[in-house]
Motif scaffolding. Structure first.
Motif, short mmCIF file in Angstrom:
data_model
loop_
_atom_site.label_atom_id
_atom_site.label_comp_id
_atom_site.label_asym_id
_atom_site.label_seq_id
_atom_site.Cartn_x
_atom_site.Cartn_y
_atom_site.Cartn_z
N TYR A 75 0.83 -1.20 0.00
CA TYR A 75 0.00 0.00 0.00
C TYR A 75 0.87 1.26 0.00
O TYR A 75 0.61 2.22 -0.73
N GLN A 76 1.92 1.26 0.80
CA GLN A 76 2.81 2.43 0.85
C GLN A 76 3.47 2.66 -0.51
O GLN A 76 3.63 3.81 -0.93
N GLN A 77 3.81 1.59 -1.20
CA GLN A 77 4.39 1.74 -2.54
C GLN A 77 3.36 2.31 -3.51
O GLN A 77 3.68 3.19 -4.31
N VAL A 78 2.14 1.80 -3.46
CA VAL A 78 1.07 2.31 -4.32
C VAL A 78 0.84 3.79 -4.03
O VAL A 78 0.68 4.61 -4.95
N GLU A 79 0.82 4.14 -2.76
CA GLU A 79 0.60 5.53 -2.36
C GLU A 79 1.70 6.44 -2.91
O GLU A 79 1.42 7.55 -3.37
N GLN A 80 2.94 5.99 -2.89
CA GLN A 80 4.04 6.80 -3.43
C GLN A 80 3.88 7.01 -4.92
O GLN A 80 4.07 8.12 -5.43
N ILE A 81 3.53 5.96 -5.64
CA ILE A 81 3.33 6.08 -7.09
C ILE A 81 2.14 6.98 -7.38
O ILE A 81 2.21 7.88 -8.24
N GLU A 119 0.87 9.34 -5.57
CA GLU A 119 1.17 10.73 -5.21
C GLU A 119 1.88 11.44 -6.36
O GLU A 119 1.59 12.61 -6.66
N LYS A 120 2.76 10.72 -7.01
CA LYS A 120 3.49 11.28 -8.15
C LYS A 120 2.49 11.69 -9.25
O LYS A 120 2.60 12.77 -9.83
N TYR A 121 1.50 10.85 -9.52
CA TYR A 121 0.54 11.14 -10.58
C TYR A 121 -0.52 12.15 -10.16
O TYR A 121 -1.02 12.89 -11.00
N ARG A 122 -0.85 12.19 -8.87
CA ARG A 122 -1.82 13.18 -8.40
C ARG A 122 -1.29 14.60 -8.60
O ARG A 122 -2.05 15.53 -8.79
N LYS A 123 0.01 14.75 -8.54
CA LYS A 123 0.63 16.07 -8.69
C LYS A 123 0.95 16.43 -10.14
O LYS A 123 1.38 17.53 -10.42
N ASP A 124 0.75 15.49 -11.05
CA ASP A 124 1.08 15.70 -12.46
C ASP A 124 -0.03 16.49 -13.14
O ASP A 124 -1.08 15.94 -13.47
N ASP A 125 0.22 17.77 -13.37
CA ASP A 125 -0.79 18.65 -13.97
C ASP A 125 -1.06 18.31 -15.43
O ASP A 125 -2.07 18.76 -15.99
N SER A 126 -0.20 17.54 -16.06
CA SER A 126 -0.42 17.19 -17.46
C SER A 126 -1.49 16.10 -17.61
O SER A 126 -2.00 15.88 -18.69
N LEU A 127 -1.81 15.43 -16.51
CA LEU A 127 -2.85 14.41 -16.56
C LEU A 127 -4.23 15.04 -16.46
O LEU A 127 -4.43 16.05 -15.78
N ASP A 128 -5.17 14.43 -17.12
CA ASP A 128 -6.57 14.84 -17.06
C ASP A 128 -7.05 14.77 -15.61
O ASP A 128 -6.69 13.84 -14.87
N GLU A 129 -7.88 15.70 -15.20
CA GLU A 129 -8.40 15.71 -13.83
C GLU A 129 -9.17 14.43 -13.52
O GLU A 129 -9.12 13.92 -12.39
N ASP A 157 -9.53 9.38 -10.51
CA ASP A 157 -9.56 7.92 -10.47
C ASP A 157 -8.43 7.38 -9.59
O ASP A 157 -8.62 6.42 -8.84
N ILE A 158 -7.27 7.99 -9.67
CA ILE A 158 -6.13 7.58 -8.85
C ILE A 158 -6.46 7.79 -7.37
O ILE A 158 -6.18 6.92 -6.54
N ARG A 159 -7.10 8.91 -7.04
CA ARG A 159 -7.50 9.16 -5.65
C ARG A 159 -8.49 8.10 -5.17
O ARG A 159 -8.38 7.58 -4.06
N VAL A 160 -9.46 7.78 -6.02
CA VAL A 160 -10.47 6.79 -5.66
C VAL A 160 -9.82 5.43 -5.43
O VAL A 160 -10.10 4.74 -4.44
N LEU A 161 -8.93 5.03 -6.32
CA LEU A 161 -8.25 3.74 -6.18
C LEU A 161 -7.41 3.67 -4.91
O LEU A 161 -7.44 2.66 -4.19
N THR A 162 -6.66 4.71 -4.62
CA THR A 162 -5.83 4.67 -3.41
C THR A 162 -6.70 4.69 -2.15
O THR A 162 -6.36 4.05 -1.16
N ASP A 163 -7.84 5.39 -2.20
CA ASP A 163 -8.75 5.37 -1.06
C ASP A 163 -9.34 3.97 -0.85
O ASP A 163 -9.49 3.51 0.28
#
Length: 121
Positions: free
Chosen positions: A85-91, A93-103, A108-114
């Protein structure tokens, strides 16, 4: 991950997982020592036992919990899942901060990690 835990932390985890399998006396002493953080002398005084008797019962209880863990491996599995889980959370987090990704993707990344976090609780 187990190697990163102190003996007391590991015994507390074992108690959290398997404590209900102990007899009442062992359970009470484990609870007072690991959950209430009382010293052996304080427990002995509270229960009207000798300090040596409390120490013996505590060690016997910890051995029982270790045997349950050897057979069932629930703490090991939990710690492995926590590490993943900690590894998934680190990965994530990197994508949550990536402004080039669609909101929507970031959401979806937030939902999956939750969801994964909920599985860990």
């Amino acid at each position: 991950m187990i190697e990163n835990l102190s003996k007391v932390e590991y015994a507390s985890l074992l108690y959290d997982f398997y404590g209900e399998l102990l007899d009442e006396n062992k359970k009470e002493i484990m609870n007072l020592y690991h959950e209430d953080n009382l010293s052996l002398a304080e427990i002995a005084e509270d229960l009207g036992q000798s300090r040596q008797g409390v120490h013996y019962t505590l060690k016997k209880a910890e051995k029982s919990l270790e045997k349950y863990e050897e057979r069932l491996g629930l703490v090991r599995k939990y710690l492995e899942n926590l590490r993943k889980y900690q590894q998934v959370e680190q990965i994530a987090e990197k994508y949550r901060k990536d402004d080039s990704l669609d909101e929507g993707v970031r959401q979806d990344i937030r939902v999956l990690t939750d969801m994964i976090k909920d599985l860990m609780e």
